[in-house]
Design a protein around this motif. Sequence first.
Motif, PDB file in Angstrom:
ATOM      1  N   ASP A 142     -12.566  62.312  80.176  1.00 41.44           N
ATOM      2  CA  ASP A 142     -13.692  61.646  79.532  1.00 41.44           C
ATOM      3  C   ASP A 142     -14.522  60.921  80.599  1.00 41.44           C
ATOM      4  N   GLU A 143     -15.764  61.376  80.801  1.00 36.05           N
ATOM      5  CA  GLU A 143     -16.596  60.772  81.856  1.00 36.05           C
ATOM      6  C   GLU A 143     -16.803  59.279  81.643  1.00 36.05           C
ATOM      7  N   ARG A 173     -14.457  57.241  83.650  1.00 33.96           N
ATOM      8  CA  ARG A 173     -14.453  57.396  85.110  1.00 33.96           C
ATOM      9  C   ARG A 173     -14.821  56.078  85.776  1.00 33.96           C
ATOM     10  N   PHE A 201      -9.817  57.680  86.790  1.00 35.23           N
ATOM     11  CA  PHE A 201     -10.128  57.480  85.381  1.00 35.23           C
ATOM     12  C   PHE A 201      -9.166  56.477  84.765  1.00 35.23           C
TER      13      PHE A 201
END
Length: 145
Positions: A2-3, A6, A110
């Motif tokens: 999941d960006e 990040r 992350f």
Amino acid sequence: MDEAARIVDADEVAEGETLLFTLRDDEGEPAEAFCTRLSDGAIVAYRNYCQHWTDVRLDKGDGARVTNGEVWCQRHGATFQLDTGYCDFGPCEGSVMESVDVVVADGGVFLDDDGYTFDHLGEHEGEGDEEGGSDGGGRIDFTGS
Ligand code: FES
């Protein structure tokens, strides 16, 4: 991954340094954590407070003091092993820093901890501690500083 989770590019996390970030707990309250690289290359993260006085930050915004794989609390000199979080010297000897789960994937670090969501890289605005932050929560200790 999941960006939104990040934190930073993995190659920006160096051994001997801490990198501060802000997350939110499951009630939406902001909290600080830092990540660092161990001598074996692994990246770990911990909440950014001392186990002795929990209003004292280990990384005050410009990097914590790290030597020989340990992070120092600059208030009373406690040292915590970065690989385990264990405090092996100081007034809170025997305590353990609160870890934050992170994973490295796709060249990034992350947040991977059910208790938190990532908010932003850097310190929490308005975070104050014993240095006399704007929250009025300053503390005078026995050193008089
Ligand atoms: S506040 Fe960290 S050692 Fe006392």
